[in-house]
Design an enzyme around this catalytic site. Structure first.
Site, short mmCIF file in Angstrom:
data_model
loop_
_atom_site.label_atom_id
_atom_site.label_comp_id
_atom_site.label_asym_id
_atom_site.label_seq_id
_atom_site.Cartn_x
_atom_site.Cartn_y
_atom_site.Cartn_z
N ASP B 11 26.86 -35.85 29.33
CA ASP B 11 26.21 -37.04 29.37
C ASP B 11 26.14 -38.80 28.94
O ASP B 11 25.62 -38.11 27.66
CB ASP B 11 24.53 -37.22 30.47
CG ASP B 11 24.83 -36.09 31.95
OD1 ASP B 11 26.05 -36.39 32.09
OD2 ASP B 11 23.62 -35.33 31.85
N ASP B 130 29.78 -33.60 45.07
CA ASP B 130 28.77 -33.10 45.12
C ASP B 130 28.20 -32.58 46.49
O ASP B 130 29.21 -33.64 47.13
CB ASP B 130 27.75 -34.54 44.74
CG ASP B 130 27.58 -34.55 42.94
OD1 ASP B 130 28.54 -34.28 42.85
OD2 ASP B 130 27.28 -35.95 43.55
#
Lengths: 196, 253
Positions: B11, B130
């Site tokens: 990230d 997702d």
């Protein structure tokens, strides 16, 4: 001088970056004179066969490539374009190798593209002098070159054994991406650049 | 034989890694570039960089990072997060990314997948999907957007199939039920998606121990498995993980 052939295909930057990691300077060019006078020529590419061939033919690069005598390395689409023809867009290619490029058939749980790290088997020739049998290299492709007398490395996917690499005289092709294959790929590129 | 891939995810915010990376090996623990090089040397098969930069003004830092990663590492990498337009994709690919992933933008405008696949090729278009379990949907899972905040109303499997037909070359499948739990990957979800589409599936969310990787490859039929914190906190060491998987009969590089 190393010439990298510039045409309408993607991923050329990754080859330029790999050469620079190896400490080699290369010229990215579509100028027939520069290509003809280079010590080594690399023909990279990710893209679609028919539009790539149209581009090469329009700029007279097809004739230039066929006539080259210096060590020449086609990568991925570059290798496929060195063959006689491709099912992709029903394309007539450069004809350096007599193979016809065919498409992987989907089904039976096999996914296409063939994407990821696969092993090299039955390797031969100077490009692979620092490579061991069963080393892993990175592939991304939906079409392949069948085994032939010019196969210099094999791999297997979707129930098919095919050419991971082709070699004939000064011409070499790699279906996989040496520039994205970690140390193994760098060793092969180094052989091409320093030993051929 | 084609190897199962192990993919660390980084990230990145304002060009630096977040999620408390704690590596003594690195001179600068927050340097995404150093971490990428470290994972590459450890035998990671690919890397994913997720841009979680909040402001558009700082997005340029991601492009700079992608450019330096492409110069330094010799394995493929995907860039995701905040990619919404053809121009975003063009910018990342021309900086040297091998693939880009699109998520909410593709769910809201599925035609984006067709556009990207025909312009740049399916091999570089990853759909980030997702999913959260929801018995009201035929597959048992709903696709969710905006990091899980927004229900999409799309069945996860039918959206995966549609994305495949529209030209996505790979699916990065994250279980919102498992993400962050370290409870193991969502094996059921992964198997449902992976066995019903004919492009590769990367399983993500829930990795806690080495056995979880084995299970998601063997029972979940995943082509690749992605994790972040277990690698960042050194709970799982990539060479050790690969050794374990090899001994379990799973092909790894």
């Amino acid at each position: 001088m190393i010439a990298v052939i510039k045409y309408n295909a993607g991923n050329i930057l990754s080859v330029m970056n790999a050469l620079s990691r190896l400490g080699k300077e290369a010229v990215l060019t579509d100028d027939p004179e520069i290509i003809s006078s280079a010590d080594k020529v690399i023909f990279p590419g990710v893209g679609e066969a028919s539009s790539a061939m149209r581009y090469l033919n329009e700029r007279g690069l097809s004739t230039v490539i066929r006539s080259l005598k210096q060590p020449f390395l086609g990568i991925c689409l570059g290798m496929q374009l060195m063959c006689a023809s491709s099912e992709e867009g029903d394309t007539e290619c450069l004809g350096i190798f007599p193979s016809e490029i065919i498409q992987f058939r989907r089904g039976a749980g096999w996914k296409v593209p063939h994407m990821g790290w696969n092993t090299l088997e039955n390797i031969s020739g100077p490009l692979y002098k620092d490579t061991k049998e069963m080393e892993y290299v990175y592939f991304v492709h939906s079409y392949y070159a069948p085994l032939s007398e010019y196969t210099s490395a094999e791999t297997e996917y979707a129930g098919v054994r095919f050419s991971a690499s082709l070699s004939k005289d000064n011409f070499h092709g790699m279906q996989f991406h040496p520039e994205k294959s970690g140390d193994a790929g760098e060793r092969m590129l180094r052989c091409f650049l320093e030993d051929l | 034989m084609l190897a199962k891939r192990i993919i660390p995810c980084l990230d990145v915010k304002d060009g630096r890694t977040v999620k408390g990376v704690n590596f003594v090996q690195l001179r600068d623990a927050g340097s995404a570039l150093e971490l990428a090089e470290f994972y590459s040397s450890q035998g990671a098969d690919e890397l994913v960089f997720l841009d979680i930069t909040a402001t558009i003004e700082n997005r340029g830092t991601m492009t700079d990072l992608v450019r330096s990663v492409a110069r330094r590492i010799s394995i493929p990498f995907t860039v995701g997060g905040g990619i919404r337009t053809e121009d975003d994709v063009e910018r990342m690919l021309s900086a040297g990314a091998d693939k880009i992933s699109v998520n909410s933008a593709a769910a809201r405008n599925p035609g984006l997948l067709n556009t990207l696949a025909s312009r740049f090729g399916s091999q570089c278009v990853v759909l980030a999907l997702d999913a959260r379990s929801n018995p009201l949907f035929p597959s048992g899972y709903e696709a969710v957007l905006d990091g899980g905040r927004t229900p999409s109303g799309l069945d996860a499997l039918s959206w995966a199939r549609e994305a495949c037909d529209r030209g996505a070359g790979e699916i990065l499948l994250t279980s919102m039920d498992k993400d962050g739990t370290k409870d193991g990957f969502a094996v059921d979800l992964t198997r449902i998606i992976s066995s019903n589409i004919d492009i590769p599936v990367i399983a993500s969310g829930g990795a806690g121990k080495m056995e979880d990787f084995r299970t998601v490859f063997e029972d979940g039929m995943a082509d690749a498995a992605l994790a972040a914190s277990v690698f960042h906190f050194h709970e799982i060491d990539i060479p050790e993980l690969k050794c374990y998987l090899r001994q379990s009969g799973i092909p790894v590089r």
